[in-house]
Design an enzyme around this catalytic site. Structure first.
Site, mmCIF file in Angstrom:
data_model
loop_
_atom_site.group_PDB
_atom_site.id
_atom_site.type_symbol
_atom_site.label_atom_id
_atom_site.label_comp_id
_atom_site.label_asym_id
_atom_site.label_seq_id
_atom_site.Cartn_x
_atom_site.Cartn_y
_atom_site.Cartn_z
ATOM 1 N N ASP A 1 0.839 -1.202 0.000
ATOM 2 C CA ASP A 1 0.000 0.000 0.000
ATOM 3 C C ASP A 1 0.876 1.255 0.000
ATOM 4 O OD1 ASP A 1 -2.846 1.162 0.570
ATOM 5 O OD2 ASP A 1 -1.492 2.216 1.940
ATOM 6 N N TYR B 1 3.273 9.727 -0.362
ATOM 7 C CA TYR B 1 4.361 9.069 0.374
ATOM 8 C C TYR B 1 5.704 9.249 -0.362
ATOM 9 C CZ TYR B 1 0.408 6.496 2.524
ATOM 10 O OH TYR B 1 -0.778 6.133 3.130
HETATM 11 P P1 NDP Z 1 0.701 1.371 11.922
HETATM 12 O O1 NDP Z 1 -0.455 1.324 12.818
HETATM 13 O O2 NDP Z 1 0.891 0.320 10.898
HETATM 14 O O3 NDP Z 1 1.982 1.458 12.857
HETATM 15 C C1 NDP Z 1 3.264 1.598 12.352
HETATM 16 C C2 NDP Z 1 4.215 1.762 13.548
HETATM 17 O O4 NDP Z 1 4.240 0.561 14.305
HETATM 18 C C3 NDP Z 1 5.619 2.063 13.121
HETATM 19 O O5 NDP Z 1 6.173 2.964 14.070
HETATM 20 C C4 NDP Z 1 6.303 0.701 13.206
HETATM 21 O O6 NDP Z 1 7.671 0.914 13.484
HETATM 22 C C5 NDP Z 1 5.576 0.046 14.358
HETATM 23 N N1 NDP Z 1 5.460 -1.410 14.211
HETATM 24 C C6 NDP Z 1 5.185 -2.125 13.099
HETATM 25 N N2 NDP Z 1 5.134 -3.437 13.355
HETATM 26 C C7 NDP Z 1 5.381 -3.582 14.681
HETATM 27 C C8 NDP Z 1 5.465 -4.701 15.525
HETATM 28 N N3 NDP Z 1 5.270 -5.940 15.066
HETATM 29 N N4 NDP Z 1 5.750 -4.483 16.846
HETATM 30 C C9 NDP Z 1 5.950 -3.238 17.317
HETATM 31 N N5 NDP Z 1 5.863 -2.122 16.546
HETATM 32 C C10 NDP Z 1 5.588 -2.297 15.231
HETATM 33 O O7 NDP Z 1 0.717 2.851 11.279
HETATM 34 P P2 NDP Z 1 0.642 3.590 9.890
HETATM 35 O O8 NDP Z 1 0.032 4.889 10.179
HETATM 36 O O9 NDP Z 1 1.941 3.553 9.183
HETATM 37 O O10 NDP Z 1 -0.414 2.766 9.025
HETATM 38 C C11 NDP Z 1 -0.076 1.658 8.229
HETATM 39 C C12 NDP Z 1 -0.287 1.949 6.765
HETATM 40 O O11 NDP Z 1 -1.618 2.369 6.502
HETATM 41 C C13 NDP Z 1 0.554 3.105 6.226
HETATM 42 O O12 NDP Z 1 1.907 2.759 6.040
HETATM 43 C C14 NDP Z 1 -0.180 3.439 4.967
HETATM 44 O O13 NDP Z 1 0.135 2.497 3.947
HETATM 45 C C15 NDP Z 1 -1.629 3.291 5.421
HETATM 46 N N6 NDP Z 1 -2.173 4.593 5.855
HETATM 47 C C16 NDP Z 1 -3.145 5.161 5.074
HETATM 48 C C17 NDP Z 1 -3.690 6.374 5.394
HETATM 49 C C18 NDP Z 1 -4.738 6.961 4.527
HETATM 50 O O14 NDP Z 1 -5.103 8.134 4.742
HETATM 51 N N7 NDP Z 1 -5.275 6.235 3.583
HETATM 52 C C19 NDP Z 1 -3.274 7.114 6.594
HETATM 53 C C20 NDP Z 1 -2.289 6.408 7.395
HETATM 54 C C21 NDP Z 1 -1.784 5.187 7.025
HETATM 55 P P3 NDP Z 1 8.870 0.294 12.536
HETATM 56 O O15 NDP Z 1 8.619 0.757 11.126
HETATM 57 O O16 NDP Z 1 10.100 0.873 13.154
HETATM 58 O O17 NDP Z 1 8.759 -1.194 12.691
#
Ligand code: NDP
Length: 269
Positions: free
Chosen positions: A43, A48
């Protein structure tokens, strides 16, 4: 009668890797790690600024573009009719994978969203786009869209997790046959330490992240966790070998607090 759903040629895997806030080199590495781990769903979005890196990673993976479900999203400024067609073309070129599996309106931009949707319908009819859908549409935005649309969105991508369950939107989408994709399914990390989540994680011998993602899957959501760390990327896909029982689901269902971790479409007219 409701408009028919937009067609997609590739079925949508229920777990997709998100690449929000990943710089191009990080996104490239994350997508390569994810595809190696078995993800077949990525996604991204224009805003981005990593579409080209995502496309490169898919091409370099050895998989065929047709084997990977790739979503991108039209950024808000590009919903303007003078910019939309060029913006779509730039995304397709940047990805370099042919038409994306799914192309979403990123946000219900007032004054622009209906015209932008009509333009996506035309691009789909012309074969330029495949699946088309929306993101951050609440019930009033969806009702309005369906009154005007010739083709119903196949997906609505919204923030969903136990602390923001979006029950009304989910019920509306279920009734209309619109798939809900859950973004920020890990609450951006904000509630991974919540005692109820931790308690359940301990009980099922899985991580807090896996518990939140499994809750989403058991509610029929497509979940889009983001990580740039290979071990977490693998962890977030390993959801098939355990289940939450009805007591665990009920405990998670009781955590609603309207926690919006990102932008909030609830007040958008
Ligand atoms: P998430 O809820 O997926 O959380 C991401 C965070 O959690 C990062 O800091 C990551 O750190 C950490 N993380 C990931 N896996 C683990 C794990 N197994 N244990 C502990 N921590 C973890 O947040 P997002 O806001 O990034 O949402 C996910 C996706 O949704 C986005 O990347 C995007 O593709 C989509 N999105 C869409 C939006 C829209 O308006 N349509 C808005 C926001 C998001 P690290 O990377 O260091 O592992």
């Amino acid at each position: 009668m409701n408009p028919p759903a937009a067609p997609m040629t590739l079925s949508m895997p229920p777990i997709g890797l998100g690449v929000f806030r990943a710089a191009p080199d990080e996104a490239y590495a994350a997508v390569r790690a994810a595809l190696d781990a078995g993800y077949r769903h990525i996604d991204t979005a224009q805003v981005y600024r990593n579409e080209a890196a995502v496309g490169q990673a898919v091409r370099d993976s050895g998989l065929k573009p047709a084997e990977v479900f790739v979503t991108t999203k039209l950024w808000n400024d590009n919903q303007h009719p003078a910019r939309l067609q060029d913006a779509v073309a730039r995304s397709i070129e940047a990805l370099g994978l042919g038409a994306p599996s799914l192309f979403l309106l990123h946000w219900p931009v007032p004054g622009l969203r209906l015209g932008a949707w009509a333009a996506l319908e035309e691009l789909q009819a012309a074969g330029v786009l495949r699946g088309i859908g929306v993101s951050n549409f609440m019930v009033p935005h969806l009702e309005e869209l369906l009154r005007h649309a010739r083709v119903a969105p196949v997906v609505n991508q919204i923030e969903v997790h136990p602390f923001l369950q979006q029950r009304a939107v989910r019920a509306f989408c279920a009734a209309q046959g619109i798939i809900v994709q859950a973004y920020s399914p890990l609450t951006k990390g904000l509630r991974l330490g919540h005692p109820v989540v931790q308690h359940i994680a301990l009980a099922v011998n899985r991580s807090a992240a896996q518990v939140l993602l499994r809750w989403g899957l058991q509610h029929g959501l497509v979940v889009l966790p983001k990580s740039t760390r290979p071990e977490r990327i693998r962890e977030n896909l390993a959801l098939d070998d355990f289940a939450l029982d009805s007591a665990h689901m009920a405990a998670l269902d009781a955590l609603e607090e309207n926690l919006v971790t990102g932008w909030n479409p609830q007040q958008v007219a």
